[in-house]
Write a protein that holds these residues in place. Structure first.
Motif, PDB file in Angstrom:
ATOM      1  N   ILE A   1      37.727   6.544  80.817  1.00 10.01           N
ATOM      2  CA  ILE A   1      36.466   6.817  80.125  1.00 10.01           C
ATOM      3  C   ILE A   1      36.611   8.040  79.228  1.00 10.01           C
ATOM      4  O   ILE A   1      36.160   8.043  78.084  1.00 10.01           O
ATOM      5  CB  ILE A   1      35.323   6.996  81.144  1.00 10.01           C
ATOM      6  N   ASP A   2      37.261   9.089  79.733  1.00  5.04           N
ATOM      7  CA  ASP A   2      37.488  10.289  78.917  1.00  5.04           C
ATOM      8  C   ASP A   2      38.315   9.966  77.682  1.00  5.04           C
ATOM      9  O   ASP A   2      38.043  10.455  76.582  1.00  5.04           O
ATOM     10  CB  ASP A   2      38.166  11.377  79.740  1.00  5.04           C
ATOM     11  N   THR A   3      39.330   9.127  77.857  1.00  7.54           N
ATOM     12  CA  THR A   3      40.159   8.724  76.720  1.00  7.54           C
ATOM     13  C   THR A   3      39.339   7.956  75.694  1.00  7.54           C
ATOM     14  O   THR A   3      39.452   8.196  74.483  1.00  7.54           O
ATOM     15  CB  THR A   3      41.340   7.855  77.208  1.00  7.54           C
ATOM     16  N   LEU A   4      38.509   7.046  76.169  1.00  8.53           N
ATOM     17  CA  LEU A   4      37.665   6.266  75.254  1.00  8.53           C
ATOM     18  C   LEU A   4      36.680   7.155  74.506  1.00  8.53           C
ATOM     19  O   LEU A   4      36.444   6.983  73.305  1.00  8.53           O
ATOM     20  CB  LEU A   4      36.924   5.171  76.021  1.00  8.53           C
ATOM     21  N   VAL A   5      36.098   8.118  75.203  1.00  2.76           N
ATOM     22  CA  VAL A   5      35.155   9.034  74.566  1.00  2.76           C
ATOM     23  C   VAL A   5      35.862   9.870  73.507  1.00  2.76           C
ATOM     24  O   VAL A   5      35.368  10.055  72.392  1.00  2.76           O
ATOM     25  CB  VAL A   5      34.460   9.928  75.620  1.00  2.76           C
ATOM     26  N   THR A   6      37.044  10.369  73.835  1.00  2.00           N
ATOM     27  CA  THR A   6      37.813  11.175  72.883  1.00  2.00           C
ATOM     28  C   THR A   6      38.184  10.351  71.656  1.00  2.00           C
ATOM     29  O   THR A   6      38.040  10.809  70.513  1.00  2.00           O
ATOM     30  CB  THR A   6      39.090  11.718  73.557  1.00  2.00           C
ATOM     31  N   THR A   7      38.641   9.120  71.874  1.00  2.50           N
ATOM     32  CA  THR A   7      38.986   8.238  70.761  1.00  2.50           C
ATOM     33  C   THR A   7      37.771   7.944  69.905  1.00  2.50           C
ATOM     34  O   THR A   7      37.841   7.955  68.668  1.00  2.50           O
ATOM     35  CB  THR A   7      39.582   6.929  71.306  1.00  2.50           C
ATOM     36  N   SER A   8      36.666   7.694  70.549  1.00  6.25           N
ATOM     37  CA  SER A   8      35.429   7.398  69.830  1.00  6.25           C
ATOM     38  C   SER A   8      34.976   8.588  68.990  1.00  6.25           C
ATOM     39  O   SER A   8      34.556   8.430  67.838  1.00  6.25           O
ATOM     40  CB  SER A   8      34.358   7.005  70.840  1.00  6.25           C
ATOM     41  N   GLN A   9      35.066   9.775  69.544  1.00  5.46           N
ATOM     42  CA  GLN A   9      34.693  10.976  68.795  1.00  5.46           C
ATOM     43  C   GLN A   9      35.621  11.191  67.602  1.00  5.46           C
ATOM     44  O   GLN A   9      35.175  11.538  66.512  1.00  5.46           O
ATOM     45  CB  GLN A   9      34.717  12.200  69.705  1.00  5.46           C
TER      46      GLN A   9
END
Length: 87
Positions: A62-70
């Motif tokens: 989830i952290d990776t997805l959030v970082t990628t999304s940002q």
């Protein structure tokens, strides 16, 4: 004279319907704000419960997805600004 009365009656009816729609809309907005306020208080508790239920691997994903999304959002913002300044 009859046409004038019919036109005034039709306009009055339209004003009444418009007022009812506006009143309903405002009531829905107030209800939505109240619900948002109520559920915002509980969102902290829900976040803690979710953190307890998720495994560390899922949290890392989830952290990776959030970082990628940002990062994608920042890149898109830069491209939009560059495109608008180029015009």
């Amino acid at each position: 004279m009859t046409a004038f009365i019919v036109i005034v009656a039709a306009l009055g009816l339209l004003a009444l319907v418009g007022g009812l729609v506006a009143f309903t809309y405002l009531c829905a907005m107030a209800t939505g704000r109240a619900l948002a306020l109520v559920f915002q208080v509980e969102s902290g508790q829900a976040a803690c419960e979710v953190d307890e239920l998720l495994s560390p691997e899922h949290l890392a994903e989830i952290d990776t997805l959030v970082t990628t999304s940002q990062r994608m959002a920042r890149d898109a913002q830069r491209r939009a600004e560059a495109w608008s300044s180029a015009r």
